[in-house]
Design a protein around this motif. Structure first.
Motif, PDB file in Angstrom:
ATOM      1  N   SER A  31       0.782  -1.451  -0.168  1.00 42.88           N
ATOM      2  CA  SER A  31      -0.268   0.136  -0.233  1.00 42.88           C
ATOM      3  C   SER A  31       0.722   1.178   0.010  1.00 42.88           C
ATOM      4  CB  SER A  31      -1.411  -0.082   1.555  1.00 42.88           C
ATOM      5  OG  SER A  31      -1.315   0.714   1.052  1.00 42.88           O
ATOM      6  N   GLU A  48      -4.585   6.952  -2.310  1.00 37.02           N
ATOM      7  CA  GLU A  48      -3.810   5.924  -1.958  1.00 37.02           C
ATOM      8  C   GLU A  48      -3.551   4.867  -2.534  1.00 37.02           C
ATOM      9  OE1 GLU A  48      -6.160   4.285   1.360  1.00 37.02           O
ATOM     10  OE2 GLU A  48      -4.156   2.961   2.064  1.00 37.02           O
ATOM     11  N   ASN A  56      -8.164   5.753  -2.430  1.00 37.44           N
ATOM     12  CA  ASN A  56      -9.551   6.429  -1.872  1.00 37.44           C
ATOM     13  C   ASN A  56      -7.936   7.686  -2.000  1.00 37.44           C
ATOM     14  OD1 ASN A  56     -10.190   8.251   0.165  1.00 37.44           O
ATOM     15  ND2 ASN A  56      -9.724   6.764   2.079  1.00 37.44           N
ATOM     16  N   GLU A  96      -0.138  -3.636   4.210  1.00 34.72           N
ATOM     17  CA  GLU A  96      -1.375  -4.209   3.936  1.00 34.72           C
ATOM     18  C   GLU A  96      -2.597  -3.100   3.428  1.00 34.72           C
ATOM     19  OE1 GLU A  96      -0.569  -8.184   3.130  1.00 34.72           O
ATOM     20  OE2 GLU A  96      -2.594  -6.755   2.175  1.00 34.72           O
ATOM     21  N   TYR A  97      -3.605  -2.613   3.157  1.00 32.26           N
ATOM     22  CA  TYR A  97      -3.903  -1.108   3.190  1.00 32.26           C
ATOM     23  C   TYR A  97      -5.630  -1.867   4.165  1.00 32.26           C
ATOM     24  CZ  TYR A  97      -8.899   0.450   1.224  1.00 32.26           C
ATOM     25  OH  TYR A  97      -9.690   1.491   1.411  1.00 32.26           O
ATOM     26  N   GLY A  98      -5.819  -0.998   4.622  1.00 26.86           N
ATOM     27  CA  GLY A  98      -6.613  -1.159   5.627  1.00 26.86           C
ATOM     28  C   GLY A  98      -6.115  -0.597   7.156  1.00 26.86           C
ATOM     29  N   GLN A  99      -4.690  -0.423   7.449  1.00 27.03           N
ATOM     30  CA  GLN A  99      -3.831   0.212   8.446  1.00 27.03           C
ATOM     31  C   GLN A  99      -3.520   1.290   8.649  1.00 27.03           C
ATOM     32  OE1 GLN A  99       0.022  -2.571   8.231  1.00 27.03           O
ATOM     33  NE2 GLN A  99      -1.397  -4.354   8.824  1.00 27.03           N
ATOM     34  N   GLY A 100      -3.684   1.937  10.077  1.00 33.06           N
ATOM     35  CA  GLY A 100      -3.154   3.508  10.023  1.00 33.06           C
ATOM     36  C   GLY A 100      -1.554   3.687   9.650  1.00 33.06           C
ATOM     37  N   VAL A 101      -1.269   2.187   9.629  1.00 32.66           N
ATOM     38  CA  VAL A 101       0.745   2.152  10.013  1.00 32.66           C
ATOM     39  C   VAL A 101       1.112   2.506   8.929  1.00 32.66           C
ATOM     40  CG1 VAL A 101       2.705   1.226  11.080  1.00 32.66           C
ATOM     41  CG2 VAL A 101      -0.060   0.457  12.326  1.00 32.66           C
ATOM     42  N   TRP A 102       1.559   3.443   9.160  1.00 32.53           N
ATOM     43  CA  TRP A 102       3.143   3.594   8.057  1.00 32.53           C
ATOM     44  C   TRP A 102       4.072   4.083   7.760  1.00 32.53           C
ATOM     45  CZ3 TRP A 102       0.307   4.047   3.232  1.00 32.53           C
ATOM     46  CH2 TRP A 102      -1.175   3.283   2.745  1.00 32.53           C
ATOM     47  N   PHE A 104       7.188   6.909   5.908  1.00 27.16           N
ATOM     48  CA  PHE A 104       6.943   7.548   5.721  1.00 27.16           C
ATOM     49  C   PHE A 104       8.213   8.128   4.404  1.00 27.16           C
ATOM     50  CE2 PHE A 104       3.292  10.522   5.978  1.00 27.16           C
ATOM     51  CZ  PHE A 104       2.913   9.209   6.571  1.00 27.16           C
TER      52      PHE A 104
ATOM     53  N   PHE B  34      -3.378   7.801  16.201  1.00 21.79           N
ATOM     54  CA  PHE B  34      -1.778   7.671  16.224  1.00 21.79           C
ATOM     55  C   PHE B  34      -1.502   8.744  16.630  1.00 21.79           C
ATOM     56  CE2 PHE B  34      -1.983   3.918  13.979  1.00 21.79           C
ATOM     57  CZ  PHE B  34      -3.622   3.826  12.931  1.00 21.79           C
ATOM     58  N   LYS B  90      -7.292   7.243  11.806  1.00 22.50           N
ATOM     59  CA  LYS B  90      -8.023   6.856  10.411  1.00 22.50           C
ATOM     60  C   LYS B  90      -9.383   6.511  11.378  1.00 22.50           C
ATOM     61  CE  LYS B  90      -7.458   2.008  10.339  1.00 22.50           C
ATOM     62  NZ  LYS B  90      -8.393   1.519   9.365  1.00 22.50           N
ATOM     63  N   GLY B  94     -10.855   2.180   4.460  1.00 24.77           N
ATOM     64  CA  GLY B  94      -9.497   2.430   4.509  1.00 24.77           C
ATOM     65  C   GLY B  94      -8.176   2.782   5.827  1.00 24.77           C
ATOM     66  N   SER B  95      -7.366   3.724   4.890  1.00 26.16           N
ATOM     67  CA  SER B  95      -6.101   3.499   6.217  1.00 26.16           C
ATOM     68  C   SER B  95      -5.550   5.160   5.371  1.00 26.16           C
ATOM     69  CB  SER B  95      -4.885   2.956   4.869  1.00 26.16           C
ATOM     70  OG  SER B  95      -5.291   1.392   4.329  1.00 26.16           O
TER      71      SER B  95
END
Lengths: 113, 109
Positions: A31, A48, A56, A96-102, A104, B34, B90, B94-95
């Motif tokens: 993702s 995204e 999105n 993966e898709y749907g996580q908020g852990v990015w 950068f 977060f 979030k 979606g993300s």
């Protein structure tokens, strides 16, 4: 692990030109998302991608577009550049898709003259 | 629409003092919150997420759904905590992340 890489790191363009920014995610991450960072607006979501599909899109004009390739690498394009497009463009990748852990990247600093 | 507010742009404390960075949100669904941090000349990185309920570098944050807040706290600030801190939300699906404006924390010796 190697981090998210973005190229180029710096760009200077003039109004009306177009630009393409590139992002290579962390190996195995599928993702990718893009954010615009400016002093006035802060961090704003652009779009995204997951599995080569845009999942999105933020509130940006159609001049901003992107895509993702089969190897998860991503590009974003800005056409007909305006002075207000000057910003730091951040790419982030996630497993993966749907996580908020990015994770950068360092960003591409775009200056429009 | 979802919104994240960090009321303090700048926060300055002395080493060893407690620190609290405020974050309020508005979202009609069930959010995931977060904290991301950016140290000088480094990339934006995840500090902690509310579902983990863990302490990272001595920082903790509790999601208060009644007050729609997710404040970041540390009992004894260190100089190396000086950084820009972003609260992010979030959505349920979606993300995409909605970020607050950020708080620049300076810990003075």
């Amino acid at each position: 692990k190697a981090g998210v890489t973005q190229t180029p790191r710096y760009l200077i363009k003039t109004r009306g030109q177009q630009v393409t920014l590139s992002c290579s995610p962390i190996s195995g991450h599928r993702s990718v998302s893009w954010y615009q960072q400016t002093p006035g607006q802060g961090l704003q979501f652009l779009f995204e991608y997951f599995s080569e599909t845009q999942r999105n899109k933020g509130n940006f004009p159609g001049r901003f577009s992107g895509r993702q390739f089969s190897n998860s690498r991503s590009e974003m394009n800005v056409s007909t550049l305006e002075l207000g497009d000057s910003a730091l463009y951040l790419c982030a990748s996630s497993l993966e898709y749907g996580q908020g852990v990015w994770d950068f990247g360092p960003g591409t600093r775009l200056t429009v003259l | 629409a979802q919104r994240v507010t960090q009321p303090e742009k700048l926060l300055s404390v002395f080493k060893g003092a407690p620190v609290e960075l405020k974050c309020n949100y508005s979202y009609s669904g069930s959010p995931e919150l977060f904290w991301y941090v950016q140290y000088s000349r480094q990339r934006l990185q995840l500090l902690l997420r509310h579902i983990s309920r863990e302490s990272i570098k001595g920082f903790t944050a509790d999601l208060n759904k009644g007050e729609t807040s997710f404040h970041l706290k540390k009992p004894f600030a260190q100089e190396e905590d000086s950084a820009m801190y972003y609260c992010a939300l979030k959505e349920t699906s979606g993300s995409r992340l909605t970020f607050g404006e950020g708080t620049q924390l300076t810990v003075n010796p």
